[in-house]
Design a protein around this motif. Structure first.
Motif, PDB file in Angstrom:
ATOM      1  N   ALA A  53       0.863  -1.184   0.000  1.00  0.00           N
ATOM      2  CA  ALA A  53       0.000   0.000   0.000  1.00  0.00           C
ATOM      3  C   ALA A  53       0.901   1.236   0.000  1.00  0.00           C
ATOM      4  N   PRO A  54       0.414   2.366  -0.514  1.00  0.00           N
ATOM      5  CA  PRO A  54       1.239   3.585  -0.536  1.00  0.00           C
ATOM      6  C   PRO A  54       1.570   4.050   0.885  1.00  0.00           C
ATOM      7  N   ASP A  55       2.821   4.429   1.101  1.00  0.00           N
ATOM      8  CA  ASP A  55       3.220   4.981   2.387  1.00  0.00           C
ATOM      9  C   ASP A  55       2.635   6.378   2.545  1.00  0.00           C
ATOM     10  N   ALA A  56       2.152   6.704   3.738  1.00  0.00           N
ATOM     11  CA  ALA A  56       1.494   7.984   3.978  1.00  0.00           C
ATOM     12  C   ALA A  56       2.443   9.165   3.815  1.00  0.00           C
ATOM     13  N   VAL A  57       3.737   8.960   3.994  1.00  0.00           N
ATOM     14  CA  VAL A  57       4.714  10.046   3.932  1.00  0.00           C
ATOM     15  C   VAL A  57       5.378  10.115   2.568  1.00  0.00           C
ATOM     16  N   THR A  58       5.944   8.986   2.128  1.00  0.00           N
ATOM     17  CA  THR A  58       6.716   8.987   0.883  1.00  0.00           C
ATOM     18  C   THR A  58       5.882   8.702  -0.347  1.00  0.00           C
ATOM     19  N   GLY A  59       4.735   8.066  -0.169  1.00  0.00           N
ATOM     20  CA  GLY A  59       3.918   7.688  -1.311  1.00  0.00           C
ATOM     21  C   GLY A  59       4.374   6.414  -1.989  1.00  0.00           C
ATOM     22  N   GLN A  60       5.516   5.890  -1.600  1.00  0.00           N
ATOM     23  CA  GLN A  60       5.996   4.636  -2.175  1.00  0.00           C
ATOM     24  C   GLN A  60       5.220   3.466  -1.588  1.00  0.00           C
ATOM     25  N   LYS A  77       2.172  -4.162   3.579  1.00  0.00           N
ATOM     26  CA  LYS A  77       1.219  -3.935   4.645  1.00  0.00           C
ATOM     27  C   LYS A  77       1.574  -4.774   5.862  1.00  0.00           C
ATOM     28  N   ALA A  78       1.188  -4.278   7.020  1.00  0.00           N
ATOM     29  CA  ALA A  78       1.439  -5.018   8.250  1.00  0.00           C
ATOM     30  C   ALA A  78       0.607  -6.291   8.279  1.00  0.00           C
ATOM     31  N   VAL A  79       1.195  -7.355   8.781  1.00  0.00           N
ATOM     32  CA  VAL A  79       0.525  -8.641   8.907  1.00  0.00           C
ATOM     33  C   VAL A  79       0.586  -9.079  10.361  1.00  0.00           C
ATOM     34  N   PRO A  80      -0.532  -9.467  10.963  1.00  0.00           N
ATOM     35  CA  PRO A  80      -0.493  -9.965  12.340  1.00  0.00           C
ATOM     36  C   PRO A  80       0.479 -11.133  12.464  1.00  0.00           C
ATOM     37  N   GLN A  81       1.204 -11.165  13.547  1.00  0.00           N
ATOM     38  CA  GLN A  81       2.205 -12.206  13.731  1.00  0.00           C
ATOM     39  C   GLN A  81       1.573 -13.598  13.744  1.00  0.00           C
TER      40      GLN A  81
END
Length: 287
Positions: free
Chosen positions: A107-114, A118-122
């Motif tokens: 997903a696009p990073d909120a700061v860089t846009g790159q 995405k985070a995945v639950p452990q």
């Protein structure tokens, strides 16, 4: 395989069948810190309805991993048994392999846009790793290749399923190849061998072997098949991990904030919401 190795493989395969059913890991990690009442477990795993949670607890109790203590008629506690507590050191190995080798949505990073993973639950990393290792013959094939090295399908079938026809071996081989755990050597008449990701399962299988045999985690490194150190994997330095051939799992609701380091009871390694349920993109399957 030697008789002792075959017995070890049988115990590990049985252990995978106990852990692999969906949501089992979530239940075990929920009970890791202290025994809980049914209502408390349900609160922490709200996406599991009564028709799903109660059978999970019953089967884990029958497997000897969860203890049910009736304090009175309406007050029942569920907690980990000694065997259930002993599996907790195994879970970080499963999570680490999944985090390193399984591809994640971006997903696009909120700061860089790159675009970033995405985070995945452990706990989902653990479940997804178990999904690759638990199908019938999968672990036996991986162990055979670790012992024999590059081998033909005929030789693998003779070791893993000697009483079946040769054609039966091709479907599990295809699945493991699509999961990135084995590869075909075209220079050796189609022989298959473990990939770097497959060889890097060594810490996972060592930990599972120690737990299945009732040995302390400190003895996990002394293993006749997986005792050698894993090789570096390209997935850790370049590009995403391997594709997973199973259908995408439905992620859990947004996780609670936890520490980033794993400890008993931590099901999530990030504080961002879990991924939305989306169909697999064209060109390949994700978890």
């Amino acid at each position: 395989m030697p008789e002792t190795v075959a017995a070890d493989l049988s115990r590990v395969t049985e252990s995978l069948q106990m852990l692999a059913p969906r949501w089992n890991v979530w239940v075990l990690m929920t009970l890791a810190e202290q025994p809980l009442r049914y209502s408390d477990i349900k609160t922490r795993l709200p996406w599991l309805v009564d028709g799903q949670l109660h059978p999970k607890l019953r089967k884990l109790t029958d497997a000897g991993m969860v203890e049910r203590t009736a304090l009175d008629r309406r007050n029942v506690l569920y907690g980990l048994s000694a065997r259930g507590k002993a599996v907790l050191p195994v879970l970080p190995e499963l999570a680490h392999w999944g985090r390193t080798h399984l591809e994640k949505d971006t997903a696009p990073d909120a700061v860089t846009g790159q675009r970033v993973p995405k985070a995945v639950p452990q706990a989902q990393d653990i479940e997804d790793t178990l999904t690759l290792l638990s199908p019938r013959h999968a672990t036996a094939i991986l162990w055979t290749l670790q012992v024999r090295g590059a081998s033909s399908a005929k030789a693998i079938a003779a070791s893993v399923m000697p009483d079946s026809s040769l054609s039966v071996i091709y479907q599990p081989l295809q699945r493991l190849a699509e999961d990135g755990l084995i590869t075909r050597d075209r220079h050796r008449d189609g022989h298959v061998e473990l990939t770097a990701a497959g060889r890097n399962l060594a810490p996972v299988y060592r930990a599972l072997s120690a737990w299945a045999a009732g040995r302390p985690p400190a003895e996990a490194g002394d293993h006749p098949v997986w005792g050698l150190a894993p090789v570096p994997s390209p997935a850790t330095t370049a590009g995403p991990g391997v594709w997973l051939t199973t259908q995408p799992r439905h992620p859990a609701p947004a996780p609670r904030p936890t520490q980033t380091a794993w400890k008993p009871g931590d099901m999530f390694s990030h504080t961002t919401p879990a991924r939305p349920i989306t169909p697999a993109p064209a060109g390949g399957r994700t978890r």
